[in-house]
Design a protein around this motif. Sequence first.
Motif, mmCIF file in Angstrom:
data_model
loop_
_atom_site.group_PDB
_atom_site.id
_atom_site.type_symbol
_atom_site.label_atom_id
_atom_site.label_comp_id
_atom_site.label_asym_id
_atom_site.label_seq_id
_atom_site.Cartn_x
_atom_site.Cartn_y
_atom_site.Cartn_z
ATOM 1 N N LYS A 8 48.031 40.403 31.669
ATOM 2 C CA LYS A 8 46.603 40.199 31.404
ATOM 3 C C LYS A 8 46.113 38.885 32.005
ATOM 4 C CE LYS A 8 46.266 42.934 27.155
ATOM 5 N NZ LYS A 8 45.970 42.895 25.701
ATOM 6 N N ARG A 12 43.314 38.460 34.869
ATOM 7 C CA ARG A 12 42.176 37.584 34.610
ATOM 8 C C ARG A 12 41.997 36.568 35.744
ATOM 9 N NH1 ARG A 12 42.010 32.618 32.889
ATOM 10 N NH2 ARG A 12 44.226 32.659 32.364
ATOM 11 N N LYS A 16 38.833 36.185 38.258
ATOM 12 C CA LYS A 16 38.141 34.907 38.288
ATOM 13 C C LYS A 16 38.083 34.333 39.701
ATOM 14 C CE LYS A 16 38.441 30.263 36.254
ATOM 15 N NZ LYS A 16 39.215 29.395 35.332
#
Length: 247
Positions: A8, A12, A16
């Motif tokens: 995860k 992420r 980003k």
Amino acid sequence: MNEKVKIKDFIRILKKRIVIIILSTLCITGFVIFSSMYIMKPTYQYSTQVLAGSLSMGEKETSINKVQENRQLALSYMDIIKSPQIMTGVKDSLNLKTSSYELLKQVSITNRDNSQIIIITVKDSNPESAKAIAQAVAIQSITKFKEFANVKQINILNNNEMEQAELLFPKPKFIIAISIVIGFFAGIGLALLREHFDDAAYSDRELERLGLPLLGRVNLNTKMKNKKRKTPYQTLSSTERGEHGGY
């Protein structure tokens, strides 16, 4: 559980830093394609096949003795191909400016499973030069070998003037595919490196993830407005402000 958390976090970071990944992929892909197509020299390959001995066998000759004789003939011919004398003859016949040593590095010889067929392969940046050198090496070596060994059963198989050299590098489809892969993984590496050295937090969730409480918010917008706000006194009419016309 820890593996799920790591996956995860990785996803992420990719979301980003998606801009860095896209820009890196485009820049590296463009650079690799441009350098491969316009800066680096292309490589062409041309191969000539030479048959040593005869494929037919007489009635009185045993097959084993004939096979051994043809193998010895092929091995002897292969030894003479890369001799300095042959390379010097090829250089003089084609008026090449390269040295015999450099010419020797362009030539490779293969003989699969001790067969009677010897393949002479030449690589060069010019397709016409690769073809001319391969044919010249075959002709020069056969001529010299017939003189030295007094053997006539050795001939060129593919003496086709219409045949062209094969392009080895660059191949556009391969270059585009490999450049995209390299650019994508380089972008991921830059994104992870940027994330590692970036200690700033850009959202409330990042603070919560770090275990830090949010105490308040500060508006850092320091831009001056072009229009000044009107005061309540300026919005009154002249009569209400006590301004009257002259008597």
